[in-house]
Structure formats: C-alpha cells, structure tokens
Write an enzyme that holds these catalytic residues in place. Structure first.
Site, PDB file in Angstrom:
ATOM      1  N   GLY A  23      18.836 -43.155 -32.118  1.00  0.00           N
ATOM      2  CA  GLY A  23      19.714 -42.990 -30.962  1.00  0.00           C
ATOM      3  C   GLY A  23      20.306 -44.270 -30.421  1.00  0.00           C
ATOM      4  O   GLY A  23      20.695 -44.323 -29.247  1.00  0.00           O
ATOM      5  N   LEU A  97      21.534 -34.672 -37.753  1.00  0.00           N
ATOM      6  CA  LEU A  97      21.367 -34.329 -39.162  1.00  0.00           C
ATOM      7  C   LEU A  97      21.480 -32.841 -39.507  1.00  0.00           C
ATOM      8  O   LEU A  97      21.382 -32.468 -40.664  1.00  0.00           O
ATOM      9  CB  LEU A  97      20.039 -34.895 -39.688  1.00  0.00           C
ATOM     10  CG  LEU A  97      20.002 -36.436 -39.686  1.00  0.00           C
ATOM     11  CD1 LEU A  97      18.642 -36.945 -40.159  1.00  0.00           C
ATOM     12  CD2 LEU A  97      21.121 -37.022 -40.530  1.00  0.00           C
ATOM     13  N   ASN A 114      32.396 -37.231 -35.246  1.00  0.00           N
ATOM     14  CA  ASN A 114      31.180 -37.738 -35.872  1.00  0.00           C
ATOM     15  C   ASN A 114      31.446 -39.172 -36.307  1.00  0.00           C
ATOM     16  O   ASN A 114      32.589 -39.554 -36.548  1.00  0.00           O
ATOM     17  CB  ASN A 114      30.844 -36.883 -37.102  1.00  0.00           C
ATOM     18  CG  ASN A 114      29.600 -37.372 -37.815  1.00  0.00           C
ATOM     19  OD1 ASN A 114      28.600 -37.742 -37.179  1.00  0.00           O
ATOM     20  ND2 ASN A 114      29.630 -37.396 -39.137  1.00  0.00           N
ATOM     21  N   HIS A 116      30.380 -41.860 -39.322  1.00  0.00           N
ATOM     22  CA  HIS A 116      29.720 -41.927 -40.624  1.00  0.00           C
ATOM     23  C   HIS A 116      29.741 -43.384 -41.087  1.00  0.00           C
ATOM     24  O   HIS A 116      30.782 -44.030 -41.042  1.00  0.00           O
ATOM     25  CB  HIS A 116      30.452 -41.031 -41.624  1.00  0.00           C
ATOM     26  CG  HIS A 116      29.717 -40.898 -42.909  1.00  0.00           C
ATOM     27  ND1 HIS A 116      28.660 -40.022 -43.082  1.00  0.00           N
ATOM     28  CD2 HIS A 116      29.836 -41.566 -44.080  1.00  0.00           C
ATOM     29  CE1 HIS A 116      28.182 -40.141 -44.309  1.00  0.00           C
ATOM     30  NE2 HIS A 116      28.870 -41.087 -44.936  1.00  0.00           N
TER      31      HIS A 116
HETATM   32  C1  GRF Z   1      24.388 -44.357 -37.689  1.00  0.00           C
HETATM   33  O1  GRF Z   1      24.478 -45.303 -38.718  1.00  0.00           O
HETATM   34  C2  GRF Z   1      25.478 -43.350 -37.786  1.00  0.00           C
HETATM   35  O2  GRF Z   1      26.647 -43.838 -38.362  1.00  0.00           O
HETATM   36  C3  GRF Z   1      24.899 -42.307 -38.693  1.00  0.00           C
HETATM   37  O3  GRF Z   1      23.539 -42.267 -38.376  1.00  0.00           O
HETATM   38  C4  GRF Z   1      23.130 -43.517 -37.839  1.00  0.00           C
HETATM   39  C5  GRF Z   1      22.457 -43.240 -36.535  1.00  0.00           C
HETATM   40  O4  GRF Z   1      21.843 -44.397 -36.015  1.00  0.00           O
HETATM   41  N1  GRF Z   1      25.614 -41.074 -38.605  1.00  0.00           N
HETATM   42  P1  GRF Z   1      21.287 -44.382 -34.524  1.00  0.00           P
HETATM   43  O5  GRF Z   1      20.320 -43.210 -34.429  1.00  0.00           O
HETATM   44  O6  GRF Z   1      22.440 -44.220 -33.601  1.00  0.00           O
HETATM   45  O7  GRF Z   1      20.586 -45.679 -34.330  1.00  0.00           O
END
Ligand code: GRF
Length: 200
Positions: A23, A97, A114, A116
């Site tokens: 997060g 996820l 989103n 990515h």
């Molecule tokens: C990030 O790298 C984002 O691009 C991907 O998942 C990761 C989440 O990281 N979809 P975090 O939980 O925000 O630290």
C-alpha cells in the site's frame, strides 16, 4: 464568492483506493489528496487481505478501510451498496490483485484507473505483477522499462492508456534496482495523473 468556495469544498470527489499488499501507492495518494483545499479526497480503502499492510497505513492516516472477499467484490448489490454508502466517484487500483468484475467496470467507466509497473503492453497480463515483472525485464535484457496508468476494462491490463513514462535499465541493474526506480516513478506521477483526470 464564499458560497462558490463552500460548494467546491463539498463537491470534492470521493476516491476509493483498492489495494492488496503493502500500500505504499495508496499512502502516497492519500497524502496527496487528503489535505485542506484539495479537490478530492480518499474516502475509502478497499482490501481483500485482512493481513495487508495497507490496512495499517489507512488506519494511521485516518481513512476508513473495508476488507472484502472475492465473492463480495463480485456481488453488485453488496459492493455497489458499499461504494454508494461512501459516496465514491472515482476508483484508483494500486496493487489490487483481484479481477474487477464487469458490472464495476461499466459502473465506473472512465472513472477507474490502474497503475502497472511496466510499459504496457509489454509485461502485462496474467501472472505479471510485482517482482515477476522486474525479474522478467532484467532477464530479457531490456534497456528501458516504466509505468503505465490506464483505465480499467474487462481485459487484464488492456484498458485505454492515460499515461506512460519510462526509465533506463542498465545491464548491471538487478530486479531490486528496477523496482526502486519504478516505485519512485509511481510516487511522482500516480496522484498527479489522477488529479488531472478529475479536472478534465
Ligand atoms: C506497484 O508497483 C503497482 O504498480 C503494482 O503493484 C505495486 C503495488 O505496490 N500494481 P504498493 O502496494 O503500492 O507498495
């Protein structure tokens, strides 16, 4: 004049951030928007894992969080009711996820994005998340990688692209190095891109 300002304050778009893990992006988005004078606020964090660190971050920052199951996410009456209750007008996925169900894609058409951690369409789709992506990028000897912010559609990682930016990858970079660079790009751009979308 004052009335107009008051109205603006009350009209702040209420954002829900969906996250499943650490997060750090969710926290960054909350810190960006949840301050006086902002045109939007993160009003809800939605998470599908009761042990995810994002829940502690949300609690620390005073943002309500809801933990949901996959079945609840797919249940339009349950989930739609929850989003309505919080007055949500925009959704930002940040390391979430679970697949977003079609009813939610339709309901938030053009209002759900989103992030990515690759230059889509490269390194997207099933199984391509987190470290898997950075490992694949290094293994393929890529000379650049980056981030993509896109609208959410029914197909995983395939919605219309809103923003993309890249960074160089050198032959000596490890997946950890790439991950660090990607996180820095995410922090710099994700909240700003959301803000721009809310303004347009
Ligand atoms: C990030 O790298 C984002 O691009 C991907 O998942 C990761 C989440 O990281 N979809 P975090 O939980 O925000 O630290």
């Amino acid at each position: 004049m004052e009335e107009v300002n008051d109205k603006k304050e009350n009209d702040r778009t209420r954002i829900a951030v969906f996250a499943s893990g650490s997060g750090s992006n969710a926290e960054n988005i909350i810190r960006h928007f949840n301050r006086p004078g902002s045109r939007a606020e993160v009003a809800l964090v939605v998470c599908n894992r009761p042990d995810a660190q994002v829940l502690q971050r949300a609690a620390r920052l005073g943002v309500p969080a809801e933990v949901i199951t996959r079945a609840q996410l797919n249940d339009e009456a349950f989930m739609g009711g929850m989003l309505d209750r919080y007055g949500i007008g925009f959704i930002a996925l940040a390391g979430f996820l679970l697949m977003i169900p079609s009813w939610l894609v339709r309901r938030f058409d053009g209002r759900m994005v989103n992030i990515h951690p690759s230059l889509l369409p490269k390194y997207g789709g099933k199984g391509m998340y987190g470290r898997h992506i950075h490992e694949a990028v290094v293994a393929a000897g890529e000379t650049e990688t980056g981030i993509t912010i896109h609208f959410v559609s029914d197909a995983c990682d395939e919605g219309g692209i809103v923003f993309r930016t890249s960074m160089p990858v050198s032959p000596s970079d490890t997946p950890d190095d790439v991950e660090r660079g990607i996180h820095a790009l995410e922090k710099e751009h994700y909240p700003v891109v959301i803000e721009r979308l809310l303004r347009d």
